[in-house]
Design a protein around this motif. Structure first.
Motif, PDB file in Angstrom:
ATOM      1  N   PHE A 100       0.824  -1.203   0.000  1.00 57.15           N
ATOM      2  CA  PHE A 100       0.000   0.000   0.000  1.00 57.15           C
ATOM      3  C   PHE A 100       0.862   1.259   0.000  1.00 57.15           C
ATOM      4  O   PHE A 100       1.865   1.342   0.708  1.00 57.15           O
ATOM      5  CB  PHE A 100      -0.940   0.004   1.214  1.00 57.15           C
ATOM      6  N   ILE A 101       0.446   2.209  -0.815  1.00 52.69           N
ATOM      7  CA  ILE A 101       1.097   3.513  -0.885  1.00 52.69           C
ATOM      8  C   ILE A 101       0.067   4.562  -0.490  1.00 52.69           C
ATOM      9  O   ILE A 101      -1.035   4.617  -1.063  1.00 52.69           O
ATOM     10  CB  ILE A 101       1.625   3.792  -2.307  1.00 52.69           C
ATOM     11  N   GLY A 102       0.394   5.369   0.505  1.00 50.84           N
ATOM     12  CA  GLY A 102      -0.552   6.362   0.981  1.00 50.84           C
ATOM     13  C   GLY A 102       0.143   7.630   1.423  1.00 50.84           C
ATOM     14  O   GLY A 102       1.354   7.822   1.204  1.00 50.84           O
ATOM     15  N   ALA A 103      -0.622   8.506   2.047  1.00 53.18           N
ATOM     16  CA  ALA A 103      -0.116   9.797   2.503  1.00 53.18           C
ATOM     17  C   ALA A 103       0.131   9.778   4.004  1.00 53.18           C
ATOM     18  O   ALA A 103      -0.623   9.168   4.761  1.00 53.18           O
ATOM     19  CB  ALA A 103      -1.103  10.902   2.146  1.00 53.18           C
ATOM     20  N   ARG A 104       1.171  10.489   4.423  1.00 52.72           N
ATOM     21  CA  ARG A 104       1.465  10.572   5.851  1.00 52.72           C
ATOM     22  C   ARG A 104       0.376  11.325   6.608  1.00 52.72           C
ATOM     23  O   ARG A 104       0.214  11.136   7.816  1.00 52.72           O
ATOM     24  CB  ARG A 104       2.804  11.280   6.054  1.00 52.72           C
ATOM     25  N   ARG A 105      -0.350  12.178   5.909  1.00 53.27           N
ATOM     26  CA  ARG A 105      -1.340  13.021   6.575  1.00 53.27           C
ATOM     27  C   ARG A 105      -2.752  12.448   6.489  1.00 53.27           C
ATOM     28  O   ARG A 105      -3.695  13.051   6.980  1.00 53.27           O
ATOM     29  CB  ARG A 105      -1.301  14.434   5.966  1.00 53.27           C
ATOM     30  N   GLY A 106      -2.937  11.285   5.870  1.00 58.07           N
ATOM     31  CA  GLY A 106      -4.256  10.707   5.698  1.00 58.07           C
ATOM     32  C   GLY A 106      -4.607   9.694   6.771  1.00 58.07           C
ATOM     33  O   GLY A 106      -3.795   9.364   7.643  1.00 58.07           O
TER      34      GLY A 106
END
Length: 383
Positions: free
Chosen positions: A44-50
């Motif tokens: 999984f690739i995501g955002a640090r702020r999500g």
């Protein structure tokens, strides 16, 4: 066919997040893929702020959180963060892929998906998209043209997209936790809530955080006196529970959150809810007619489009938040309470939209497009 442990590992990137509506479908699809083909390794690739920063560490999936930002429409001077974050994310994804090139990049929406999809497109990696809402988001619209497959939660979304000539457009639904087979009986479910079997049960839910506007209208409706025979299962949201717990009674069951929610769904005649794609998918799977109150501040007003689409099919009533009052709630509930034929038609319409096995159907499609075999020892193997 070689046993799963002897097959070559197959890596797939899942990119998306920011909100649960963009993350949870990806998790459900990834789990279904692994059940079918254990040799697949989702990353999984995501955002640090999500929301993914809190959810992904609790899963079994490896993940990479990057400095990704949305487009700052109301504060465009902050978009330098978006640009800088995109460049750093591109380098990180390239480094992540150096050891094992992914077979596909699957985007599940939100700003957290865009860079990974662009990277996949630039490197010749097949891209696939899941769009949960009736009104597709910016990421889906931007990458629809070159996608190998578009998986739609609402068939109505197809008319707002421009797929490529080789894009499969498949309205397979939103991945949810399907109702158990067999589902709890109405009698059993109502007994667990200590409610009469012949009551007319209204489920109220605004999600894990609750919906203040819905809570205030429901409280006013309860205070003025519920119609005869009506009972309420009311999930207020954890942060708002303290304000409403004093309404708990024999006919009104107030809870901060419903988890698991199966017995509440099984007991309900109708629901009052927000119009998020996942909520609607669950209501359809349980054949529960709904009064849908879209969140006015939802991105691109997508919940209004979801509510309109569901209402147009006959399964729901679209109730805009400015019209949400105790009097309106009372009128709508009484109308359904006294019209069993209409209620049955709405239930049938919701059932017709149901896609309880969406995760497995999408997973099968992904594996088929990538020519990855389903393991013979998988409980879902079909020779």
């Amino acid at each position: 066919m070689a046993p799963p442990h002897q097959q070559q590992p197959q890596r797939i990137f899942f990119a998306g997040g920011g909100t649960g509506g963009h993350l949870y479908p990806g998790l459900a699809i990834a789990r279904a893929v692994v059940r079918l083909a254990p040799q697949v390794q989702p990353h999984f690739i995501g955002a640090r702020r999500g929301i993914e920063r809190d959810i992904l560490p609790a899963t079994a999936f490896p993940h990479t959180l990057l400095d990704l930002h949305p487009l700052y429409r109301s504060a465009p001077w902050n978009n330098w963060r978006t640009v800088v974050g995109a460049f750093s994310a591109w380098r990180a994804i390239s480094a992540l892929s150096a050891g094992a090139r992914p077979r596909a990049v699957i985007g599940t929406g939100g700003y957290a998906a865009g860079v990974a999809l662009a990277w996949g497109r630039a490197h010749g990696v097949p891209t696939m998209l899941h769009e949960p809402d009736s009104h597709p988001g910016l990421t889906t619209r931007a990458f629809a043209g070159g996608a190998r497959a578009l998986y739609l939660g609402f068939s109505e979304a197809a008319g707002r997209l421009k797929p490529g000539a080789n894009t499969d457009v498949l309205p397979l639904g939103c991945p949810i936790e399907p109702p158990p087979v067999p589902p709890p009986s109405r009698r059993e479910a109502r007994a667990k809530w200590d409610l009469p079997e012949d009551a007319f049960v209204v489920l109220v839910t605004g999600g894990s955080q609750g919906a203040r506007a819905i809570n205030e209208a429901v409280a006013a409706w309860i205070d003025q006196g519920l119609p005869h025979g009506v009972c309420v299962l009311w999930s207020t949201g954890r942060q708002q529970a303290a304000a409403w717990l004093d309404r708990d009674s024999a006919r009104v069951k107030v809870r901060p959150y419903l988890a698991p929610i199966a017995d509440a769904y099984a007991a309900a005649d109708i629901a009052i809810a927000r119009a998020g794609a996942m909520s609607i998918a669950e209501l359809c799977a349980w054949s529960i007619p709904a009064l849908l109150v879209p969140l006015p501040t939802a991105a691109q007003d997508h919940q209004t489009y979801n509510a309109r689409a569901t209402a147009s099919s006959g399964g729901a009533i679209h109730l805009p938040q400015p019209e949400l009052t105790a009097a309106r709630l009372d009128s709508e509930v009484r109308g359904l309470l006294t019209d069993p034929v209409r209620l049955a038609d709405m239930r049938a319409a919701m059932q017709a939209r149901a896609r309880p096995d969406a995760a497995q159907a999408i997973a099968r499609s992904i594996l088929g497009l990538l020519d990855i075999p389903i393991a013979a020892d998988s409980p879902y193997y079909q020779p």
